[in-house]
Design a protein around this motif. Structure first.
Motif, PDB file in Angstrom:
ATOM      1  N   SER A 204       0.822  -1.211   0.000  1.00  0.00           N
ATOM      2  CA  SER A 204       0.000   0.000   0.000  1.00  0.00           C
ATOM      3  C   SER A 204       0.855   1.261   0.000  1.00  0.00           C
ATOM      4  O   SER A 204       2.006   1.257   0.459  1.00  0.00           O
ATOM      5  N   GLU A 205       0.259   2.356  -0.484  1.00  0.00           N
ATOM      6  CA  GLU A 205       0.942   3.643  -0.481  1.00  0.00           C
ATOM      7  C   GLU A 205       1.278   4.080   0.940  1.00  0.00           C
ATOM      8  O   GLU A 205       2.342   4.664   1.188  1.00  0.00           O
ATOM      9  N   ALA A 206       0.399   3.792   1.873  1.00  0.00           N
ATOM     10  CA  ALA A 206       0.637   4.181   3.269  1.00  0.00           C
ATOM     11  C   ALA A 206       1.873   3.491   3.834  1.00  0.00           C
ATOM     12  O   ALA A 206       2.654   4.094   4.586  1.00  0.00           O
ATOM     13  N   THR A 207       2.079   2.235   3.462  1.00  0.00           N
ATOM     14  CA  THR A 207       3.259   1.502   3.944  1.00  0.00           C
ATOM     15  C   THR A 207       4.531   2.082   3.352  1.00  0.00           C
ATOM     16  O   THR A 207       5.568   2.172   4.036  1.00  0.00           O
ATOM     17  N   ILE A 208       4.481   2.490   2.077  1.00  0.00           N
ATOM     18  CA  ILE A 208       5.641   3.118   1.441  1.00  0.00           C
ATOM     19  C   ILE A 208       6.016   4.399   2.191  1.00  0.00           C
ATOM     20  O   ILE A 208       7.192   4.648   2.488  1.00  0.00           O
ATOM     21  N   VAL A 209       5.028   5.216   2.497  1.00  0.00           N
ATOM     22  CA  VAL A 209       5.278   6.478   3.203  1.00  0.00           C
ATOM     23  C   VAL A 209       5.872   6.203   4.584  1.00  0.00           C
ATOM     24  O   VAL A 209       6.835   6.851   5.010  1.00  0.00           O
ATOM     25  N   GLU A 210       5.315   5.226   5.286  1.00  0.00           N
ATOM     26  CA  GLU A 210       5.826   4.884   6.619  1.00  0.00           C
ATOM     27  C   GLU A 210       7.266   4.393   6.542  1.00  0.00           C
ATOM     28  O   GLU A 210       8.091   4.702   7.413  1.00  0.00           O
ATOM     29  N   ALA A 211       7.588   3.637   5.490  1.00  0.00           N
ATOM     30  CA  ALA A 211       8.955   3.133   5.324  1.00  0.00           C
ATOM     31  C   ALA A 211       9.934   4.283   5.136  1.00  0.00           C
ATOM     32  O   ALA A 211      11.069   4.243   5.654  1.00  0.00           O
ATOM     33  N   MET A 212       9.539   5.326   4.409  1.00  0.00           N
ATOM     34  CA  MET A 212      10.413   6.488   4.235  1.00  0.00           C
ATOM     35  C   MET A 212      10.641   7.200   5.565  1.00  0.00           C
ATOM     36  O   MET A 212      11.749   7.686   5.847  1.00  0.00           O
ATOM     37  N   GLU A 213       9.629   7.268   6.387  1.00  0.00           N
ATOM     38  CA  GLU A 213       9.769   7.885   7.709  1.00  0.00           C
ATOM     39  C   GLU A 213      10.732   7.075   8.579  1.00  0.00           C
ATOM     40  O   GLU A 213      11.572   7.639   9.287  1.00  0.00           O
ATOM     41  N   VAL A 214      10.619   5.739   8.501  1.00  0.00           N
ATOM     42  CA  VAL A 214      11.533   4.869   9.247  1.00  0.00           C
ATOM     43  C   VAL A 214      12.974   5.103   8.796  1.00  0.00           C
ATOM     44  O   VAL A 214      13.904   5.200   9.620  1.00  0.00           O
ATOM     45  N   ALA A 215      13.173   5.212   7.491  1.00  0.00           N
ATOM     46  CA  ALA A 215      14.516   5.405   6.946  1.00  0.00           C
ATOM     47  C   ALA A 215      15.108   6.742   7.374  1.00  0.00           C
ATOM     48  O   ALA A 215      16.282   6.826   7.776  1.00  0.00           O
ATOM     49  N   LEU A 216      14.319   7.810   7.276  1.00  0.00           N
ATOM     50  CA  LEU A 216      14.810   9.143   7.628  1.00  0.00           C
ATOM     51  C   LEU A 216      15.272   9.188   9.081  1.00  0.00           C
ATOM     52  O   LEU A 216      16.313   9.783   9.400  1.00  0.00           O
ATOM     53  N   LYS A 217      14.550   8.535   9.948  1.00  0.00           N
ATOM     54  CA  LYS A 217      14.936   8.488  11.364  1.00  0.00           C
ATOM     55  C   LYS A 217      16.183   7.621  11.569  1.00  0.00           C
ATOM     56  O   LYS A 217      17.085   7.970  12.341  1.00  0.00           O
ATOM     57  N   ALA A 218      16.256   6.508  10.841  1.00  0.00           N
ATOM     58  CA  ALA A 218      17.343   5.547  11.051  1.00  0.00           C
ATOM     59  C   ALA A 218      18.708   6.103  10.666  1.00  0.00           C
ATOM     60  O   ALA A 218      19.718   5.750  11.278  1.00  0.00           O
ATOM     61  N   VAL A 219      18.775   6.965   9.643  1.00  0.00           N
ATOM     62  CA  VAL A 219      20.084   7.411   9.140  1.00  0.00           C
ATOM     63  C   VAL A 219      20.666   8.584   9.920  1.00  0.00           C
ATOM     64  O   VAL A 219      21.830   8.950   9.704  1.00  0.00           O
TER      65      VAL A 219
END
Length: 705
Positions: A204-219
């Protein structure tokens, strides 16, 4: 013992925790003559990043940055599986794609007009099989770039995010990624996202958006670590000059074009091109006359560059202030669509997909599984069953150019289209074919990779490949008005050149299958990207509706020119019987039938032939070689191979004989077996039993009736 650095610099190592593992950056240990060399260690994966900076190139009209990703087989403890070539040579497609992956978030962070030669090389020295090295390589290049003092507005860090047991996980193990429904790589600066590359199984599009948020925090810890290292080393900024438009020339061209753009050059591609070509010629005529031919020759390029920049600014202004696109479309409107299938008579599947001036011809070819591609790289040792190749010669732009092997762009576009369709392919068991699709771009005017995706789906359906669901794709654009985003559906070249983002999304009615996003600005917040993803959903739906109006479902029958493939199962212990000594048996079968035969280790046999009679023959030949004796079964017309005093031996099938005792030859008493049979006779027998030594007991009298 420490390495002795000839420059007298001490080895410096800094580290941080990154997604559950230690990540370290080390300098002054290797590559003393590089302007910057950074050794990055993450788990057992070690990557060396080198950056060197040269002088500006005279007359260069673009930033001469090259980023190379170098695989080394020794990093994985491997020697190339090729019999003839053991040394690394031409980069694999994976290496090219990773080089592009690193380039895309780094290039926009240099100022416009920077023309110094910059070369960055990431070399994988050690590979932990559970730690993919692409994100590590990106960190290595970003850190080295920061340490050179070039005007690089970084640092950058990338991380892969997967779905593990239904949860989003940053930098999952390689084994987890293989079973994940989402594989998304996100590159970030401190405040936003710079690049996204993803493959997904209808996520889903919502999961894609959430994954980007996870990545931004992780780096964030890795970005901070790069900044800390630069401060510890007291990096000095390099002096440089920017090749920018002459202010006087810019002002003169601006005055000339005042009141001549906007709706006066609006229209379809050819109408708009004709208007701009005429306007450009008027400008050339005016200023060449004003300056004189000699003076004009020295500055002509600067005037033409200024013309293009001002036209791009006008495109932005018209979209932001009036909501008007160069061709008059609504912001969410897709260009006119037209498509055909079955356009080439002898191919297995073919289609033309046309969207505005962009046009793609795609051809599908089916072959037995023996035609799969062997992939032998530092990371991979596997077979590819589906591959998409993309070609876009200079003529597709109305230009001249050298014909040659595919470049990075062609490899990247082909991979994106391949990744978009792969999750929807039928399983090997349901459709035992190797599948190749080739996109021949016929005309380019924005988003040919999405045209490649759509044309390949139409072509696959025309070939009768039973896709789980059809896939469509659309390219999105973005123009930032301050902090307000204006999202454009189905961008064309003029909007791409003038915009701040190029964002491609593919998927089905159920979710996203691939995604590629590149920024031309210094990172964007995730909420802005979420708006673009959501708007793309309707664009994909509009394009899919058109595609299904051309062909509603995969054809029920394959082309008459496509090979027929059938699957049979044999006992794995019998594989050697089919192959024979030195391959003698299988080569004889192929020679007699003309069929292609591919045998898997689990006993699955794939047979391919265009001749129905030969297909039946090869199936029977393999059945004869692999048949297992079955107690209670009657075997008819089997040859007697030997007659003894106590009975006769009968061959049931190749390599398997049984014995008929004299008492089982007839209802009446038989004095001598030779009174009933002789060698070469064909008899019916029934398998009565298999004793504990594997001997087969046969009966002729029980086979009657």
């Amino acid at each position: 013992m420490d390495i002795i650095n000839p420059k007298g610099d001490k080895t410096l190592r800094v580290s941080t925790e990154f997604c559950g593992r230690e990540l370290s950056l080390e300098v002054n240990r290797l590559a003393f003559r590089s302007e910057a060399a950074v050794l990055v260690t993450y788990g057992d994966t070690v990557v060396l990043g080198n950056v060197n900076v040269g002088d500006p190139i005279s007359g260069m009209d673009y930033f001469p940055l090259t980023i190379d990703y170098e695989e080394r087989f020794y990093a994985a403890g491997k020697i190339s599986g090729s019999r003839y070539i053991k040394r690394e040579g031409k980069p694999s497609d994976d290496a090219v794609l990773i080089g592009r992956l690193i380039d895309r978030p780094i290039r926009p962070l240099f100022p416009k007009g920077y023309r110094n030669q910059v070369q960055a090389v990431a070399t994988v020295l050690s590979l932990d099989p559970e730690v993919r090295p692409d994100a590590v390589a990106m960190i290595a290049i970003s850190t080295a770039m920061t340490l050179t003092g070039v005007p690089f507005d970084g640092p950058v860090a990338g991380v892969r995010v997967g779905l593990v047991d239904g949860k989003l996980v940053a930098y999952p193990n390689t084994s987890d990624i293989k079973t994940s429904d989402l594989d998304i790589m996100v590159a970030c600066v401190k405040d936003g996202v710079m690049m996204v590359e993803a493959g997904a199984n209808e996520v889903s599009e919502a999961t894609i958006v959430e994954a980007m948020e996870v990545a931004l925090k992780a780096v964030q810890p890795v970005l901070e670590l790069q900044t800390k290292l630069a401060k510890d080393l007291k990096v000095q900024a390099q002096e440089y000059e920017l090749l920018l438009p002459d202010a006087d020339i810019d002002e003169a061209v601006t005055d000339f074009l005042k009141g001549k753009l906007g709706d006066k050059v609006q229209g379809g591609y050819f109408e708009r091109k004709a208007s701009l070509d005429e306007l450009r010629q008027q400008m050339v005529d005016k200023f060449s006359a004003d300056l004189g031919e000699d003076a004009w020759g020295a500055v002509k390029g600067q005037y033409l560059d200024a013309f293009e920049l001002i036209v791009n600014k006008d495109v932005r202004e018209q979209i932001i202030t009036k909501g008007v696109r160069p061709d008059g479309r609504e912001l969410t409107q897709v260009r006119p669509l037209s498509s055909q299938v079955g356009v080439l008579p002898r191919t297995h599947g073919s289609a033309i997909f046309t969207r505005g001036v962009t046009q793609a011809l795609n051809i599908t070819t089916l072959a037995p599984l023996s035609y799969t591609q062997a992939v032998d790289t530092m990371e991979k040792d596997e077979e590819r069953r589906y591959f998409h190749h993309y070609n876009a010669p200079a003529y597709t732009l109305g230009e001249t150019g050298r014909m040659g092997s595919p470049g990075r762009r062609e490899i990247g576009h082909g991979y994106l289209a391949e990744r978009a369709v792969s999750p929807m392919l039928p399983s090997e068991e349901d459709f035992p074919y190797a599948i190749r699709t080739v996109t021949e771009i016929m005309s380019q005017h924005g988003s040919t990779s999405m045209a490649a995706t759509c044309s390949s789906v139409l072509s696959l359906m025309d070939a009768g490949v039973p896709l789980k669901r059809p896939v469509s794709g659309v390219a999105m654009g973005l123009i930032m008005d301050g902090k307000k985003p204006v999202v454009l559906t189905d961008i064309q070249d003029a909007e791409d050149f003038a915009g701040d983002m190029d964002f491609k999304v593919t998927g089905t009615t159920e979710g996203v299958t691939a995604l590629q996003m590149d920024m031309k600005v210094h990172g964007l917040p995730v909420d802005v990207l979420a708006k673009a993803i959501e708007q793309a959903k309707q664009g994909r739906a509009d394009i899919l509706a058109h595609m299904l109006s051309v062909i509603k479902a995969p054809r029920a029958e394959l082309s008459q020119y496509a090979p027929r493939v059938e699957t049979i199962k044999i006992n794995p212990d019998k594989i050697r019987d089919v192959i024979g000594k030195g391959g003698e048996t299988i080569q004889r079968i192929i020679a007699e039938t003309g069929a292609d035969i591919d045998i898997k280790d689990d006993g699955t046999v794939f047979l391919a032939s265009n001749d129905g009679e030969m297909m039946a023959k090869v199936k029977q030949m393999i059945a004869d070689l692999t048949e297992e004796p079955e107690v209670g079964k009657i075997y008819r017309q089997r040859p007697v191979v030997k007659v003894m005093d106590f009975g006769a031996f009968v061959n049931l099938f190749p390599g398997t004989d049984g014995m008929v005792h004299v008492s089982e030859m007839a209802e009446e008493r038989v004095e001598s077996p030779s009174d009933v049979v002789k060698e070469g006779d064909l008899v019916d027998v029934k398998l009565m039993a298999i004793d504990d030594r594997g001997r087969l007991n046969l009966s002729m009298k029980k086979a009657k009736g």
